[in-house]
Write a protein that holds these residues in place. Structure first.
Motif, mmCIF file in Angstrom:
data_model
loop_
_atom_site.group_PDB
_atom_site.id
_atom_site.type_symbol
_atom_site.label_atom_id
_atom_site.label_comp_id
_atom_site.label_asym_id
_atom_site.label_seq_id
_atom_site.Cartn_x
_atom_site.Cartn_y
_atom_site.Cartn_z
ATOM 1 N N ASN A 1 0.809 -1.221 0.000
ATOM 2 C CA ASN A 1 0.000 0.000 0.000
ATOM 3 C C ASN A 1 0.847 1.277 0.000
ATOM 4 O O ASN A 1 0.377 2.344 0.399
ATOM 5 C CB ASN A 1 -0.950 0.013 1.199
ATOM 6 N N THR B 1 -1.265 4.471 1.894
ATOM 7 C CA THR B 1 -2.678 4.409 2.266
ATOM 8 C C THR B 1 -2.822 3.555 3.519
ATOM 9 O O THR B 1 -2.191 2.501 3.633
ATOM 10 C CB THR B 1 -3.529 3.820 1.130
ATOM 11 N N THR B 2 -3.607 4.029 4.476
ATOM 12 C CA THR B 2 -3.811 3.304 5.722
ATOM 13 C C THR B 2 -5.298 3.300 6.044
ATOM 14 O O THR B 2 -6.090 4.019 5.408
ATOM 15 C CB THR B 2 -3.051 3.942 6.904
ATOM 16 N N ARG B 3 -5.689 2.545 7.054
ATOM 17 C CA ARG B 3 -7.094 2.488 7.427
ATOM 18 C C ARG B 3 -7.567 3.781 8.084
ATOM 19 O O ARG B 3 -8.772 4.003 8.246
ATOM 20 C CB ARG B 3 -7.357 1.288 8.350
ATOM 21 N N GLU B 4 -6.624 4.664 8.434
ATOM 22 C CA GLU B 4 -6.987 5.941 9.054
ATOM 23 C C GLU B 4 -6.831 7.122 8.091
ATOM 24 O O GLU B 4 -7.119 8.256 8.462
ATOM 25 C CB GLU B 4 -6.131 6.172 10.300
ATOM 26 N N VAL C 1 -4.367 8.832 4.558
ATOM 27 C CA VAL C 1 -3.174 8.780 3.700
ATOM 28 C C VAL C 1 -2.031 9.556 4.342
ATOM 29 O O VAL C 1 -2.224 10.680 4.822
ATOM 30 C CB VAL C 1 -3.483 9.376 2.309
ATOM 31 N N ALA D 1 -7.097 5.587 -4.512
ATOM 32 C CA ALA D 1 -8.193 5.376 -3.562
ATOM 33 C C ALA D 1 -9.425 4.802 -4.259
ATOM 34 O O ALA D 1 -10.086 3.886 -3.748
ATOM 35 C CB ALA D 1 -8.539 6.688 -2.865
ATOM 36 N N ASN E 1 -8.825 1.120 -5.206
ATOM 37 C CA ASN E 1 -8.678 0.165 -4.101
ATOM 38 C C ASN E 1 -9.730 0.300 -3.008
ATOM 39 O O ASN E 1 -9.714 -0.472 -2.042
ATOM 40 C CB ASN E 1 -7.279 0.320 -3.482
ATOM 41 N N VAL F 1 -10.133 2.741 -0.768
ATOM 42 C CA VAL F 1 -9.567 3.213 0.491
ATOM 43 C C VAL F 1 -9.768 4.717 0.605
ATOM 44 O O VAL F 1 -10.185 5.386 -0.343
ATOM 45 C CB VAL F 1 -8.061 2.860 0.592
ATOM 46 N N SER F 2 -9.448 5.266 1.778
ATOM 47 C CA SER F 2 -9.629 6.694 2.020
ATOM 48 C C SER F 2 -8.706 7.525 1.134
ATOM 49 O O SER F 2 -7.557 7.160 0.884
ATOM 50 C CB SER F 2 -9.342 7.019 3.486
ATOM 51 N N ARG F 3 -9.241 8.660 0.666
ATOM 52 C CA ARG F 3 -8.461 9.610 -0.116
ATOM 53 C C ARG F 3 -7.970 10.776 0.718
ATOM 54 O O ARG F 3 -7.281 11.659 0.216
ATOM 55 C CB ARG F 3 -9.312 10.144 -1.277
ATOM 56 N N GLY G 1 -2.560 4.221 11.363
ATOM 57 C CA GLY G 1 -3.413 3.207 10.777
ATOM 58 C C GLY G 1 -2.788 1.837 10.677
ATOM 59 O O GLY G 1 -2.994 1.126 9.686
#
Length: 349
Positions: free
Chosen positions: A67, A82-85, A87, A108, A111, A113-115, A176
Motif C-alpha cells: 500500500n 494508504t492506511t485504514r486511518e 493517507v 483510492a 482500491n 480506500v480513504s483519499r 493506521g
C-alpha cells in the motif's frame, strides 16, 4: 505525440517551471539569443535512466510495494501510504502540485480506500520539495525534523506550514497500523535532511542525495556538507531496503543505483586528487599577474576539467548527464577536499 515523447516534453516543461524565468530577471535581454544551432550538444540519455510515461495530466502514479505508492512528474517525486486511518504523504513538490491529490484519488478509487491526507512527512525544508504542502489545508499533521521546523519558521513561507510533530534523532510514526521510521544522521544535503524508512515496504526515501540513473544536479546537488553527503549513501545502504525514492527524476532506485553513484563519486574524488598533483598552477598565475582571481579561476577550472574528463568518458551511457554536470561536481569536491580535508595544504616555510 508518443508516450515517450510526451514524457520527455512534460519533463522539460516541469524542469523549466522549477527555475526562475531568465527573461523576467534580465528584462528580456536574453530573448532570441539561443537556438538549436547555438546550444551545445550532449550525450543521449540512457534508456535505463528514464521512468514510465506520464498521463494526460502530467504525472505517473505507481505501486512501490503493497500500500505504498510513488508519484512523479518526470523531474520531481513524492510518495504516499494508504492506511485504514487515511493517507500519509511524503513531501509535496509544487511542480506536481494538485496532481498529488489526483494521484491519491486514482489509487483510492481503484482500491476502495480513504483519499483523505491526514499526515505529511517532510524530508527536509527546501521549497522545491514542500511547496505544495499548503494545498492540503490546516487539518493535517505535518511531521519533520526539529531543524526543519526551525528553518521553516525562519523562511516564513505560507506554502510550507511548519511541522506539528518533530523529532531530534529518530522517531517511529505509527498511522493506521503502519510504521514509518524517521531518522536524522547529521547534516548532508541540508542540515535537516532525514532518512525515511518503511521497513514493512522494503523502501528508503532519502531526498537530493542519490538521483537514480543520473549524476547529481549542478554543483554536486548544492550539498551544504560535502563530506557528509559523500558518506550519506553508505548510511543509506546500512538500512534493509529494496526500493529507493530519491526525490528526483522519473524512476525509482535500487541498491545497485546507490552503489554505482558511490563509485562515480569515488572515481571523481580520486581524479581530483590526481589533478591537484598534476596540473601546474604556474602558467595561470604568471599570465594574470596581479589579477589573482583570474589566476585562481583558470587554474581551478583546469583542475576540475582534468579531473572530470576520464569520469565523463567512463560514465557516459551509464549515468545520464555525466557530460553535463561532472565538471561542476569536480569543482565542489575539489574545494571540499582542499578546505574541509586540508588536502594539498602547505605551510609557508
Amino acid at each position: 505525440m508518443s508516450p515517450s515523447n510526451r514524457r520527455s516534453f512534460l519533463a522539460r516543461g516541469v524542469a523549466l517551471a522549477a527555475l526562475p524565468a531568465a527573461a523576467s530577471l534580465t528584462g528580456g535581454a536574453f530573448a532570441g539569443t539561443a537556438s538549436a544551432e547555438t546550444l551545445p550538444d550532449y550525450a543521449p540519455v540512457p534508456p535505463s535512466a528514464l521512468g514510465p510515461a506520464l498521463n494526460e495530466q502530467g504525472y505517473y502514479v505507481g505501486r512501490v510495494e503493497k500500500n505504498l505508492y510513488w508519484v512523479t512528474d518526470g523531474t520531481y517525486q513524492a510518495a504516499f501510504l494508504t492506511t485504514r486511518e487515511g493517507v500519509v504523504l511524503f513531501d509535496a513538490p509544487p511542480t506536481i502540485g494538485h496532481n498529488l491529490q489526483r494521484a491519491i484519488d486514482q489509487i483510492a478509487a481503484a482500491n476502495g480506500v480513504s483519499r483523505k491526507v491526514t499526515h505529511i512527512v517532510y524530508s527536509h525544508h527546501h521549497a522545491d520539495h514542500l511547496g505544495a504542502s499548503s494545498l492540503f489545508g490546516k487539518n493535517v499533521v505535518r511531521v519533520g525534523h526539529a531543524e526543519t521546523k526551525r528553518l521553516l519558521v525562519r523562511d516564513n513561507d505560507p506554502a510550507r506550514p511548519v511541522p506539528d510533530v518533530t523529532f531530534e534523532k529518530q522517531r517511529t510514526l505509527r498511522v493506521g497500523g503502519e510504521r514509518i521510521n524517521l531518522a536524522w544522521q547529521g547534516t548532508n544535503h541540508t542540515p535537516d535532511n532525514s532518512y525515511i524508512h518503511l521497513p514493512d515496504h522494503g523502501t528508503l526515501m532519502l531526498v537530493d542525495v542519490v538521483l537514480p540513473g543520473w549524476v547529481p544536479f549542478y554543483n554536486f546537488n548544492l550539498n551544504e556538507d560535502v563530506p557528509a553527503s559523500i558518506a550519506a549513501p553508505a548510511k543509506a545502504l546500512s538500512y534493509p531496503w529494496k526500493h529507493f525514492i530519491g526525490g528526483h527524476l522519473g524512476r525509482l532506485g535500487t541498491r545497485d543505483d546507490v552503489v554505482v553513484y558511490q563509485q562515480y563519486i569515488t572515481d571523481l574524488t580520486d581524479n581530483v586528487k590526481t589533478a591537484l598533483a598534476t596540473v601546474d598552477p604556474t602558467p595561470y598565475f604568471t599570465k594574470y599577474g596581479d589579477n589573482a582571481w583570474a589566476g585562481v579561476k583558470t587554474y581551478l577550472d583546469a583542475v576540475s576539467d582534468y579531473a572530470a574528463a576520464p569520469v565523463v568518458k567512463k560514465y557516459t551511457g551509464v549515468l545520464a548527464a555525466a557530460d553535463v554536470f561532472t565538471a561542476s561536481h569536480a569543482f565542489i569536491i575539489l574545494e571540499s577536499i582542499r578546505l574541509d580535508l586540508g588536502y594539498g595544504s602547505q605551510i609557508h616555510p
